[in-house]
Scaffold this motif. Structure first.
Motif, PDB file in Angstrom:
ATOM      1  N   ASN A 143      11.909   6.549  10.486  1.00  0.00           N
ATOM      2  CA  ASN A 143      11.634   5.224  11.042  1.00  0.00           C
ATOM      3  C   ASN A 143      11.405   4.153   9.977  1.00  0.00           C
ATOM      4  OD1 ASN A 143      11.361   5.433  14.156  1.00  0.00           O
ATOM      5  ND2 ASN A 143      10.253   7.220  13.413  1.00  0.00           N
ATOM      6  N   ASP A 144      11.588   4.537   8.700  1.00  0.00           N
ATOM      7  CA  ASP A 144      11.399   3.590   7.587  1.00  0.00           C
ATOM      8  C   ASP A 144       9.999   3.001   7.548  1.00  0.00           C
ATOM      9  OD1 ASP A 144      14.044   3.870   6.649  1.00  0.00           O
ATOM     10  OD2 ASP A 144      14.765   2.436   8.142  1.00  0.00           O
ATOM     11  N   TRP A 145       9.009   3.814   7.914  1.00  0.00           N
ATOM     12  CA  TRP A 145       7.623   3.348   7.867  1.00  0.00           C
ATOM     13  C   TRP A 145       7.007   3.466   6.474  1.00  0.00           C
ATOM     14  CZ3 TRP A 145       5.848   6.797  12.558  1.00  0.00           C
ATOM     15  CH2 TRP A 145       6.316   6.229  13.749  1.00  0.00           C
ATOM     16  N   LEU A 146       7.572   4.313   5.612  1.00  0.00           N
ATOM     17  CA  LEU A 146       6.866   4.773   4.426  1.00  0.00           C
ATOM     18  C   LEU A 146       7.350   4.118   3.132  1.00  0.00           C
ATOM     19  CD1 LEU A 146       6.704   8.583   5.262  1.00  0.00           C
ATOM     20  CD2 LEU A 146       4.933   6.849   5.591  1.00  0.00           C
ATOM     21  N   LEU A 147       6.388   3.681   2.352  1.00  0.00           N
ATOM     22  CA  LEU A 147       6.659   3.119   1.042  1.00  0.00           C
ATOM     23  C   LEU A 147       6.919   4.234   0.035  1.00  0.00           C
ATOM     24  CD1 LEU A 147       6.578   0.405  -0.630  1.00  0.00           C
ATOM     25  CD2 LEU A 147       4.209   1.018  -1.183  1.00  0.00           C
ATOM     26  N   ASP A 148       7.903   4.048  -0.830  1.00  0.00           N
ATOM     27  CA  ASP A 148       8.156   4.972  -1.933  1.00  0.00           C
ATOM     28  C   ASP A 148       7.003   4.834  -2.927  1.00  0.00           C
ATOM     29  OD1 ASP A 148       8.984   6.284  -4.217  1.00  0.00           O
ATOM     30  OD2 ASP A 148      10.900   5.221  -4.396  1.00  0.00           O
ATOM     31  N   LEU A 149       6.237   5.911  -3.103  1.00  0.00           N
ATOM     32  CA  LEU A 149       5.052   5.889  -3.956  1.00  0.00           C
ATOM     33  C   LEU A 149       5.298   6.496  -5.330  1.00  0.00           C
ATOM     34  CD1 LEU A 149       2.472   7.144  -1.275  1.00  0.00           C
ATOM     35  CD2 LEU A 149       3.006   4.772  -1.883  1.00  0.00           C
ATOM     36  N   ASN A 150       6.545   6.793  -5.639  1.00  0.00           N
ATOM     37  CA  ASN A 150       6.845   7.582  -6.826  1.00  0.00           C
ATOM     38  C   ASN A 150       6.368   6.924  -8.118  1.00  0.00           C
ATOM     39  OD1 ASN A 150       8.180  10.212  -7.046  1.00  0.00           O
ATOM     40  ND2 ASN A 150       9.440   9.194  -8.584  1.00  0.00           N
ATOM     41  N   THR A 151       6.573   5.618  -8.239  1.00  0.00           N
ATOM     42  CA  THR A 151       6.150   4.927  -9.456  1.00  0.00           C
ATOM     43  C   THR A 151       4.644   5.049  -9.657  1.00  0.00           C
ATOM     44  OG1 THR A 151       7.964   3.339  -9.264  1.00  0.00           O
ATOM     45  CG2 THR A 151       6.110   2.716 -10.663  1.00  0.00           C
TER      46      THR A 151
END
Length: 461
Positions: free
Chosen positions: A115-123
Motif C-alpha cells: 500500500n506504499d505506507w512505509l518509508l525506506d529507513l535504510n539510510t
C-alpha cells in the motif's frame, strides 16, 4: 588646514563604519548560535493497539511520556483514530485522507509495502550503530529488496514451557533447551497420566509448524525458508504424523474427550496448566509474568527441539508521508529496539509493581541484556539468547502471502462435509488421521508457493 580636517573626518567615518560592521557580525553570530542551540520543536504522531485507554495504567503510554521528557525537541502524540478492531482498514482510510500517523504498528509488513505506507529507513539504519546490535535474522526479516522498511519491537520467543515439578514427581528428567526430538517425544509420553489428571502436552497443533526447522537446518517455520516452501519434504510429513501420534494416544489435554478431561483440575486449558495438569505447554514468553505470579510449580522455557530459537515480533513502520522522518525514526526506535528506550521501559516497570515488561530486548547490547537477565529466573530463556544468530522468525507478519500459504487458500479437496477445504483444514485433517497427508503434500506445496509469489508480486508491482 582644511585638507587635514577633511582627512580626519574621512578616517573617523571609516572607524565608525567598521565598528558598526563588527557589531552586525557579532549579532549575526549570536543569532546563529541561538538557532543551533534551540531547535524548533516538531510533533509526530504514533498509533498502536498496545496503548490501551487513557484511564488505564499502561506501560506503552508511560513510554511516550518518557520519550517526550528525554527528547525536548520532539513532541510525540498518540493517534487514537486507528481502530484496533480494523487496523489495516483504518490505516487505509487514514492514508486516503492524508492523515497517516507518522509512526504505526504493523499488522503485516507486506501489507504496508503493497500500500506504499512505509518509508525506506535504510539510510537511517545504516548510520545507526544500535541497529547493528539487532540480531541478524531479525534485521533480514524487516528488509524488502535489501532495504529496511520496519523496525522490530515486542520480541518474544515461541516454544515449550515445562512443569519441572511434574517430572520430578514421576522420577523423570525434565527436558531442557536443546533437547532432541526423540527426548521431547518420550518426555511427553512418559509424563502423561490421564487417570491422575496429568497430560504430557497442552496441544499438538503447532508441531507441523516447528518440526521441519527442528529436524533440518535448511528448513524454516512451516518449511518456509529463502523464498520458498518445501511442504513436500519428509520433515513436514513427519511433523504432521507426530502430531497425529500425540492426538491418537491421548497425550494432549485439549484433544481429550470430556470424560477424560473430568480428571483434571481447572475450567479451561490455562487453568489446567496453572494447576499443574500439563507437563509441557506451547506458548510465548509473554506468559512469564503471570507464570511468576500465578503458578506454584518450578518451570522453565525449553523452546523447540534442537538449538534453534523461534522468535516473534511486532513491527513499527514510519509513514512514507511523514514531514519529520528523523524525529519519527527516533520515536519508532525508542518504542522498539533502541537500548535507551528498553532501559527506560525496565525502569518504569520496576517502579510500577502492577506492570510487567511488555517485551524481551530486541538487541544484543550487553548493558541491556545484563539488566534484563537480572529480572529473569529461567535458564532456558538465557540459553536461547546464545543462539539468536540462527533464529527462526515466525513469518506471519513478514512473509508475503503467508496467511494464504499457511491457512486460508482453498485447496479444492473435499474433507468431511467441506467440499473445498483450505490448507489449514487439510493439515488439521492429516493430524487427526482423517487423511494421509503424504497424498496431498505436493498439491499444497505448489499452492503455498503460488500464494507466496502472488503476495510478492503485490509488493513489487
Amino acid at each position: 588646514m582644511k585638507k587635514l580636517l577633511t582627512l580626519f573626518t574621512i578616517f573617523t567615518l571609516v572607524v565608525i563604519l567598521a565598528a558598526c560592521g563588527d557589531d552586525d557580525a557579532k549579532n549575526a553570530s549570536d543569532s546563529s548560535d541561538d538557532a543551533n542551540t534551540s531547535e524548533e520543536q516538531v510533533t509526530v504522531t504514533i498509533a498502536s493497539w498496545g496503548f490501551g485507554t487513557e484511564e488505564e495504567k499502561n506501560l506503552n503510554r508511560m513510554m511516550i511520556d518518557a520519550f517526550n521528557e528525554a527528547h525536548p525537541n520532539i513532541n510525540a502524540e498518540i493517534d487514537e483514530s486507528i481502530d484496533p478492531a480494523d487496523w489495516n482498514g483504518s490505516l487505509s482510510a487514514a492514508a486516503s485522507a492524508s492523515e497517516m500517523p507518522d509512526v504505526f504498528i504493523l499488522a503485516q509488513i507486506p501489507t504496508g509495502l503493497a500500500n506504499d505506507w512505509l518509508l525506506d529507513l535504510n539510510t537511517m539504519t545504516e548510520a545507526d550503530e544500535d541497529f547493528s546490535n539487532v540480531p541478524e535474522a531479525v534485521q533480514e526479516a524487516v528488509k524488502n529488496d535489501g532495504k529496511v522498511y520496519a523496525l522490530p519491537a515486542g520480541q518474544h520467543f515461541l516454544g515449550y514451557f515445562v512443569n519441572k515439578d511434574l517430572f520430578e514427581q514421576a522420577n523423570l528428567n525434565a527436558p531442557e533447551m536443546g533437547m532432541s526430538i526423540e527426548t521431547f517425544t518420550s518426555s511427553v509420553r512418559e509424563v502423561t497420566d490421564i487417570n491422575n489428571g496429568v497430560a504430557g502436552l497442552n496441544h499438538p497443533y503447532t508441531i507441523p509448524d516447528w518440526y521441519p526447522a527442528a529436524a533440518n537446518s535448511d528448513l524454516g517455520w512451516f518449511t518456509y525458508q529463502d523464498g520458498k516452501f518445501q511442504l513436500d519434504s519428509d520433515e513436514f510429513i513427519s511433523g504432521v504424523n507426530l502430531a497425529n501420534t500425540m492426538l491418537t494416544n491421548d497425550y494432549a489435554y485439549e484433544a481429550l474427550a470430556e470424560d477424560q478431561q473430568a480428571n483434571f483440575t481447572g475450567e479451561d486449558p490455562e487453568q489446567v496448566w496453572l494447576n499443574g495438569g500439563v507437563g509441557i505447554k506451547w506458548d510465548g514468553t509473554w506468559i512469564t509474568g503471570h507464570l511468576e505470579s500465578q503458578s506454584d510449580f518450578e518451570w522453565d522455557f525449553i523452546g523447540i527441539p534442537g538449538d534453534r530459537v523461534v522468535m516473534t515480533h511486532d513491527y513499527y513502520g514510519v509513514s512514507s508521508s511523514t514531514e519529520h522522518p528523523e524525529a519519527a525514526y527516533e520515536l519508532a526506535k525508542w518504542m522498539s529496539y533502541g537500548p535507551e528506550g528498553f532501559l527506560k521501559q525496565m525502569e518504569i516497570a520496576d517502579a510500577e509493581e502492577e506492570l510487567n515488561l511488555g517485551s524481551m530486548p530486541v538487541t544484543t547490547d550487553q548493558e541491556v541484556l545484563d539488566s534484563y537477565f537480572e529480572r529473569v529466573d529461567a535458564p532456558g530463556i538465557i540459553s536461547a539468547y546464545e543462539n539468536l544468530d540462527d533464529a527462526i522468525i515466525e513469518p506471519v507478519k513478514t512473509v508475503p502471502g503467508f496467511a494464504q500459504s499457511r491457512w486460508e487458500a482453498p485447496t479444492g479437496i473435499e474433507v468431511g462435509e467441506d467440499p473445498n477445504v483450505n490448507i489449514a483444514g487439510l493439515v488439521d485433517a492429516g493430524m487427526r488421521g482423517e487423511i494421509n497427508i503424504e497424498d496431498y503434500v505436493s498439491q499444497i506445496n505448489e499452492l503455498a508457493n503460488q500464494k507466496y509469489k502472488e503476495g510478492l508480486e503485490a509488493i513489487n508491482q
